[in-house]
Design a protein around this motif. Structure first.
Motif, PDB file in Angstrom:
ATOM      1  N   CYS A  16      30.089  48.393  39.416  1.00  0.00           N
ATOM      2  CA  CYS A  16      30.012  47.986  37.995  1.00  0.00           C
ATOM      3  C   CYS A  16      31.017  48.752  37.154  1.00  0.00           C
ATOM      4  N   CYS A  17      31.107  50.062  37.396  1.00  0.00           N
ATOM      5  CA  CYS A  17      32.043  50.890  36.626  1.00  0.00           C
ATOM      6  C   CYS A  17      33.477  50.459  36.884  1.00  0.00           C
ATOM      7  N   GLY A  22      38.372  47.629  35.065  1.00  0.00           N
ATOM      8  CA  GLY A  22      39.395  46.637  35.345  1.00  0.00           C
ATOM      9  C   GLY A  22      39.562  45.628  34.233  1.00  0.00           C
ATOM     10  N   GLU A  23      38.587  45.511  33.360  1.00  0.00           N
ATOM     11  CA  GLU A  23      38.656  44.553  32.262  1.00  0.00           C
ATOM     12  C   GLU A  23      38.911  45.222  30.915  1.00  0.00           C
ATOM     13  N   ASP A  74      46.125  37.173  31.141  1.00  0.00           N
ATOM     14  CA  ASP A  74      46.679  37.363  32.481  1.00  0.00           C
ATOM     15  C   ASP A  74      47.602  38.582  32.538  1.00  0.00           C
ATOM     16  N   ARG A  75      47.484  39.445  31.521  1.00  0.00           N
ATOM     17  CA  ARG A  75      48.272  40.686  31.404  1.00  0.00           C
ATOM     18  C   ARG A  75      49.754  40.425  31.130  1.00  0.00           C
ATOM     19  N   TYR A 116      51.421  44.100  30.729  1.00  0.00           N
ATOM     20  CA  TYR A 116      50.758  45.299  30.210  1.00  0.00           C
ATOM     21  C   TYR A 116      49.514  45.627  31.021  1.00  0.00           C
ATOM     22  N   SER A 117      49.053  46.867  30.845  1.00  0.00           N
ATOM     23  CA  SER A 117      47.785  47.314  31.433  1.00  0.00           C
ATOM     24  C   SER A 117      47.193  48.386  30.526  1.00  0.00           C
ATOM     25  N   TYR A 118      45.878  48.541  30.607  1.00  0.00           N
ATOM     26  CA  TYR A 118      45.197  49.521  29.755  1.00  0.00           C
ATOM     27  C   TYR A 118      43.881  49.935  30.409  1.00  0.00           C
TER      28      TYR A 118
END
Length: 215
Positions: A16-17, A22-23, A74-75, A116-118
């Motif tokens: 779950c974590c 990831g989202e 979709d990043r 991108y990613s975060y």
């Protein structure tokens, strides 16, 4: 049996974590308009040197002079800059910058694509941006000098610390070169409430390595 149940409980928690982390990037999905952009130097302790600060104001969503960041789920995304009437172009001679000229681009939208990613844990937004770099290659033959316009694709990776992130706005800091910081506030744009036209803002001078002044 008890140990097995505890193992599966722990496994579900980890899954779950991981799924939630990831989202994290979904918080950025949407269209954001630049509201305020600051450039300044920092001291040895990382504090802003106020005498060095330059501030530029924009109206988020301004259809003629605004700067938008569009984040997709979709990043991928786009930066759409409508604030510029000219683009600075460097003049190279034998691989050395010898001059700067300008290309006029009235009523032009400069579109730059990115991915991108975060992750919330480190509050770092990574943007991988691909843009067209234009320059003049100067050649001299006898008494004749000719500037030939060349284009290359350049890729940049921005590592930006997110100081604030809400549903309505976010603020990032980008140390685009040692002790030089770009800090910007962006406001989420609502398609139901387009911004009013604003006076023409002062154009951001070229600041290599920054997000909004890298061209």
């Amino acid at each position: 049996m008890k140990r097995i149940l505890l193992f599966f409980a722990a496994l579900v928690t980890v899954i779950c974590c991981t799924s939630c982390q990831g989202e994290d990037y979904l918080a950025f999905v949407g269209t954001w308009g630049a509201d305020r952009i600051d450039y300044y130097n920092i001291d040895y302790a990382g504090a802003p040197i106020e005498d060095s600060r330059t501030t530029f104001f924009f109206t988020p969503g301004d259809p003629e002079n605004g700067i938008d960041l569009i984040f997709r789920n979709d990043r991928s995304g786009e930066m759409r800059d409508r604030s510029r009437d000219t683009l600075d172009v460097l003049v190279y001679e034998d691989g050395v910058v010898v001059d700067t000229t300008a290309i006029y681009c009235l009523d032009t939208v400069v579109v730059t694509k990115f991915t991108y990613s975060y992750h919330n844990d480190d509050a770092l937004l990574y943007m991988n941006m691909e843009s067209t770099f234009r320059y003049y290659d100067r050649t001299t033959s006898g008494e004749t000098t000719e500037d030939k316009l060349e284009e290359v694709i350049r890729r940049y990776t921005y590592k930006m610390h997110i100081d604030l992130l809400t549903d309505e706005s976010f603020i990032y800091e980008n140390e685009y070169k040692p002790n030089y910081v770009e800090r910007a506030r962006l406001i989420r744009i609502s398609e139901d409430a387009p911004a009013k036209r604003a006076p023409k803002p002062v154009a951001i001078p070229r600041k290599p390595g920054s997000l909004f002044g890298n061209y």
